[in-house]
Design a protein around this motif. Structure first.
Motif, PDB file in Angstrom:
ATOM      1  N   ASP A   1      -6.719  24.764  -1.580  1.00 23.80           N
ATOM      2  CA  ASP A   1      -5.752  24.308  -0.586  1.00 23.80           C
ATOM      3  C   ASP A   1      -6.444  24.073   0.754  1.00 23.80           C
ATOM      4  OD1 ASP A   1      -3.698  24.398  -2.403  1.00 23.80           O
ATOM      5  OD2 ASP A   1      -2.926  26.351  -1.738  1.00 23.80           O
ATOM      6  N   ARG A   2      -7.371  24.971   1.093  1.00 24.24           N
ATOM      7  CA  ARG A   2      -8.133  24.815   2.329  1.00 24.24           C
ATOM      8  C   ARG A   2      -8.974  23.538   2.280  1.00 24.24           C
ATOM      9  NH1 ARG A   2     -10.946  28.306   6.264  1.00 24.24           N
ATOM     10  NH2 ARG A   2     -12.923  27.324   6.799  1.00 24.24           N
ATOM     11  N   LEU A   3      -9.582  23.298   1.125  1.00 29.27           N
ATOM     12  CA  LEU A   3     -10.390  22.092   0.953  1.00 29.27           C
ATOM     13  C   LEU A   3      -9.517  20.844   1.050  1.00 29.27           C
ATOM     14  CD1 LEU A   3     -13.034  20.655   0.306  1.00 29.27           C
ATOM     15  CD2 LEU A   3     -12.602  21.084  -2.133  1.00 29.27           C
ATOM     16  N   GLU A   4      -8.350  20.888   0.433  1.00 27.54           N
ATOM     17  CA  GLU A   4      -7.437  19.742   0.501  1.00 27.54           C
ATOM     18  C   GLU A   4      -7.038  19.453   1.942  1.00 27.54           C
ATOM     19  OE1 GLU A   4      -3.100  18.232  -1.186  1.00 27.54           O
ATOM     20  OE2 GLU A   4      -3.659  20.341  -1.347  1.00 27.54           O
ATOM     21  N   GLU A   5      -6.755  20.504   2.704  1.00 28.04           N
ATOM     22  CA  GLU A   5      -6.376  20.325   4.102  1.00 28.04           C
ATOM     23  C   GLU A   5      -7.514  19.696   4.894  1.00 28.04           C
ATOM     24  OE1 GLU A   5      -3.631  20.439   7.197  1.00 28.04           O
ATOM     25  OE2 GLU A   5      -3.394  20.775   5.036  1.00 28.04           O
ATOM     26  N   PHE A   6      -8.737  20.128   4.604  1.00 31.28           N
ATOM     27  CA  PHE A   6      -9.910  19.552   5.270  1.00 31.28           C
ATOM     28  C   PHE A   6     -10.033  18.064   4.946  1.00 31.28           C
ATOM     29  CE2 PHE A   6     -14.406  18.312   4.631  1.00 31.28           C
ATOM     30  CZ  PHE A   6     -14.797  18.267   5.962  1.00 31.28           C
ATOM     31  N   ILE A   7      -9.853  17.719   3.679  1.00 34.86           N
ATOM     32  CA  ILE A   7      -9.946  16.318   3.263  1.00 34.86           C
ATOM     33  C   ILE A   7      -8.890  15.481   3.982  1.00 34.86           C
ATOM     34  CG2 ILE A   7      -9.643  14.736   1.306  1.00 34.86           C
ATOM     35  CD1 ILE A   7     -10.787  16.961  -0.490  1.00 34.86           C
ATOM     36  N   ARG A   8      -7.686  16.012   4.088  1.00 33.73           N
ATOM     37  CA  ARG A   8      -6.597  15.262   4.712  1.00 33.73           C
ATOM     38  C   ARG A   8      -6.831  15.037   6.206  1.00 33.73           C
ATOM     39  NH1 ARG A   8      -1.825  14.148   2.629  1.00 33.73           N
ATOM     40  NH2 ARG A   8      -1.410  14.633   0.446  1.00 33.73           N
ATOM     41  N   LYS A   9      -7.490  15.987   6.854  1.00 33.20           N
ATOM     42  CA  LYS A   9      -7.686  15.877   8.294  1.00 33.20           C
ATOM     43  C   LYS A   9      -8.986  15.168   8.664  1.00 33.20           C
ATOM     44  CE  LYS A   9      -4.958  19.905   9.672  1.00 33.20           C
ATOM     45  NZ  LYS A   9      -4.973  21.229  10.319  1.00 33.20           N
ATOM     46  N   SER A  10      -9.899  15.021   7.699  1.00 32.90           N
ATOM     47  CA  SER A  10     -11.201  14.444   7.997  1.00 32.90           C
ATOM     48  C   SER A  10     -11.175  12.931   7.847  1.00 32.90           C
ATOM     49  CB  SER A  10     -12.267  15.018   7.057  1.00 32.90           C
ATOM     50  OG  SER A  10     -13.521  14.404   7.292  1.00 32.90           O
TER      51      SER A  10
ATOM     52  N   VAL B   1     -18.344  20.228   1.649  1.00 30.12           N
ATOM     53  CA  VAL B   1     -17.476  20.941   0.714  1.00 30.12           C
ATOM     54  C   VAL B   1     -17.736  22.448   0.715  1.00 30.12           C
ATOM     55  CG1 VAL B   1     -16.919  21.266  -1.733  1.00 30.12           C
ATOM     56  CG2 VAL B   1     -16.960  18.972  -0.758  1.00 30.12           C
ATOM     57  N   PRO B   2     -18.986  22.916   0.578  1.00 29.78           N
ATOM     58  CA  PRO B   2     -19.213  24.371   0.599  1.00 29.78           C
ATOM     59  C   PRO B   2     -18.751  25.037   1.889  1.00 29.78           C
ATOM     60  CG  PRO B   2     -21.132  23.237  -0.262  1.00 29.78           C
ATOM     61  CD  PRO B   2     -20.222  22.174   0.280  1.00 29.78           C
ATOM     62  N   ASP B   3     -18.811  24.312   3.007  1.00 29.51           N
ATOM     63  CA  ASP B   3     -18.384  24.878   4.284  1.00 29.51           C
ATOM     64  C   ASP B   3     -16.883  25.142   4.312  1.00 29.51           C
ATOM     65  OD1 ASP B   3     -20.945  24.781   5.231  1.00 29.51           O
ATOM     66  OD2 ASP B   3     -20.695  22.891   6.310  1.00 29.51           O
ATOM     67  N   ASN B   4     -16.136  24.437   3.482  1.00 33.25           N
ATOM     68  CA  ASN B   4     -14.681  24.555   3.509  1.00 33.25           C
ATOM     69  C   ASN B   4     -14.088  25.184   2.261  1.00 33.25           C
ATOM     70  OD1 ASN B   4     -13.560  22.962   6.041  1.00 33.25           O
ATOM     71  ND2 ASN B   4     -15.351  21.859   5.285  1.00 33.25           N
ATOM     72  N   ALA B   5     -14.819  25.146   1.146  1.00 36.21           N
ATOM     73  CA  ALA B   5     -14.304  25.733  -0.098  1.00 36.21           C
ATOM     74  C   ALA B   5     -15.061  26.998  -0.493  1.00 36.21           C
ATOM     75  CB  ALA B   5     -14.388  24.718  -1.237  1.00 36.21           C
ATOM     76  N   PHE B   6     -16.233  27.200   0.124  1.00 27.62           N
ATOM     77  CA  PHE B   6     -17.075  28.368  -0.170  1.00 27.62           C
ATOM     78  C   PHE B   6     -17.528  28.383  -1.637  1.00 27.62           C
ATOM     79  CE2 PHE B   6     -13.956  29.574   3.123  1.00 27.62           C
ATOM     80  CZ  PHE B   6     -14.833  29.623   4.197  1.00 27.62           C
TER      81      PHE B   6
ATOM     82  N   SER C   1     -10.939  13.957  -8.931  1.00 26.47           N
ATOM     83  CA  SER C   1     -12.114  14.505  -8.264  1.00 26.47           C
ATOM     84  C   SER C   1     -11.928  14.536  -6.754  1.00 26.47           C
ATOM     85  CB  SER C   1     -13.348  13.666  -8.602  1.00 26.47           C
ATOM     86  OG  SER C   1     -13.239  12.380  -8.008  1.00 26.47           O
ATOM     87  N   ILE C   2     -12.797  15.295  -6.096  1.00 26.15           N
ATOM     88  CA  ILE C   2     -12.774  15.376  -4.638  1.00 26.15           C
ATOM     89  C   ILE C   2     -12.974  13.999  -4.031  1.00 26.15           C
ATOM     90  CG2 ILE C   2     -14.054  16.220  -2.627  1.00 26.15           C
ATOM     91  CD1 ILE C   2     -14.630  18.771  -4.238  1.00 26.15           C
ATOM     92  N   ASN C   3     -13.930  13.257  -4.544  1.00 27.56           N
ATOM     93  CA  ASN C   3     -14.247  11.942  -3.998  1.00 27.56           C
ATOM     94  C   ASN C   3     -13.072  10.978  -4.149  1.00 27.56           C
ATOM     95  OD1 ASN C   3     -16.225  10.039  -2.859  1.00 27.56           O
ATOM     96  ND2 ASN C   3     -16.033   9.045  -4.858  1.00 27.56           N
ATOM     97  N   SER C   4     -12.454  10.983  -5.331  1.00 28.63           N
ATOM     98  CA  SER C   4     -11.315  10.102  -5.574  1.00 28.63           C
ATOM     99  C   SER C   4     -10.149  10.447  -4.656  1.00 28.63           C
ATOM    100  CB  SER C   4     -10.879  10.204  -7.038  1.00 28.63           C
ATOM    101  OG  SER C   4      -9.683   9.490  -7.262  1.00 28.63           O
ATOM    102  N   TYR C   5      -9.876  11.730  -4.520  1.00 25.96           N
ATOM    103  CA  TYR C   5      -8.780  12.184  -3.670  1.00 25.96           C
ATOM    104  C   TYR C   5      -9.041  11.811  -2.209  1.00 25.96           C
ATOM    105  CZ  TYR C   5      -5.115  15.342  -1.986  1.00 25.96           C
ATOM    106  OH  TYR C   5      -3.987  15.862  -1.399  1.00 25.96           O
ATOM    107  N   SER C   6     -10.275  12.016  -1.756  1.00 23.19           N
ATOM    108  CA  SER C   6     -10.638  11.699  -0.383  1.00 23.19           C
ATOM    109  C   SER C   6     -10.474  10.209  -0.093  1.00 23.19           C
ATOM    110  CB  SER C   6     -12.092  12.119  -0.116  1.00 23.19           C
ATOM    111  OG  SER C   6     -12.532  11.670   1.143  1.00 23.19           O
TER     112      SER C   6
END
Length: 270
Positions: free
Chosen positions: A10-19, A28-33, A50-55
């Motif tokens: 969820d934290r990673l998703e929020e980062f993707i949405r705001k970036s 990714v590691p900085d936000n998803a650990f 995938s992360i890339n597709s979602y972004s």
């Protein structure tokens, strides 16, 4: 999926949405650990892609909103959402939406439709020392509109039920606020005071406002009204000033959540 893992995704998703930048193996590691590879596997199992597709989808969605609701140039929008060239942006956008950015704007741009309309969407009015009895309320960052409706209803009942109109006075926009909670005020104009509300503080409001009739903008959805109104004023060369944004309601607006919408609202101008 365990709670801790879901929270990280969820934290990673929020980062993707705001970036506005392309997501990288370093961010990714900085936000998803987790490592990018492990995070990508977990993200895909949770979100279905995938992360890339979602972004990419989020960035293109943001670009579509700019095209529809703003006057930004296509090149500015492309760079705003992280593309290095207009050509690359146009290709990706056409693949996602089935048409070029320029054609999408031509078909969907609401500001252009407003500009081309024959009706006057606002009038200028000077409000001279309007006396308002108010109740100060706050909204948490994670507020939902149903809760907002309930708080407004409670405030109105506290101030008095005999008023023909009541106000919401926005001190700051809760969706843009950077602080822990946002303030707003529910109030009744002088003629609507209830004797039982004598303990409520008095607020005086004055200044020049652009008054919008809600009936002109209802087709665009309530959440977009203020944004569209500001854009219209900018197109007409009006300079906004700091101060309360006002929304006038009738008591009938509190009959149900579906009816909760102002009949007119005002934005302060210089």
């Amino acid at each position: 999926m365990k709670g801790d893992v879901r929270n990280r995704m969820d934290r990673l998703e929020e980062f993707i949405r705001k970036s506005s930048e392309i997501i990288t193996s370093d961010s990714v590691p900085d936000n998803a650990f987790y490592s990018y590879r492990h995070a990508n596997r977990l993200f895909k199992s949770l979100k279905g892609e995938s992360i890339n597709s979602y972004s990419n989808k989020i960035r293109l969605q943001a670009s579509a909103e700019y095209l529809k609701y703003s006057a930004k140039s296509i090149s500015d929008i492309a760079f705003e959402v992280g593309y290095q060239s207009v050509a690359a942006f146009s290709k990706a956008f056409k693949k996602q939406y089935g048409m070029s950015p320029s054609l999408f704007r031509e078909k969907n741009n609401l500001l252009q439709k407003l500009e081309d309309g024959d009706e006057a969407y606002y009038k200028i009015r000077y409000i001279d020392k309007m006396k308002v009895r108010v109740r100060k309320l706050t909204l948490k960052p994670e507020f939902v509109y149903e809760e907002f409706y309930q708080q407004s209803k409670e405030a109105f009942l506290c101030l008095g039920q005999e008023a023909k109109q009541w106000l919401l006075l926005w001190d700051e926009d809760p969706e843009l606020s950077m602080v822990a909670e946002s303030r707003y005020y529910a109030g009744l104009e002088q003629n609507g005071f209830d004797r039982q509300a004598s303990s409520a503080p008095i607020m005086f409001i004055s200044g020049l406002y652009a008054i919008f009739e809600a009936k002109h903008l209802k087709q665009f959805g309530y959440k977009l009204w203020a944004q569209l109104a500001c854009e219209l004023l900018a197109l007409d060369g009006k300079q906004l000033r700091e101060g309360f944004c006002l929304e006038w309601f009738t008591p009938a607006s509190l009959a149900s959540f579906d009816a909760f919408a102002p009949d007119q609202f005002a934005i302060p101008i210089a």
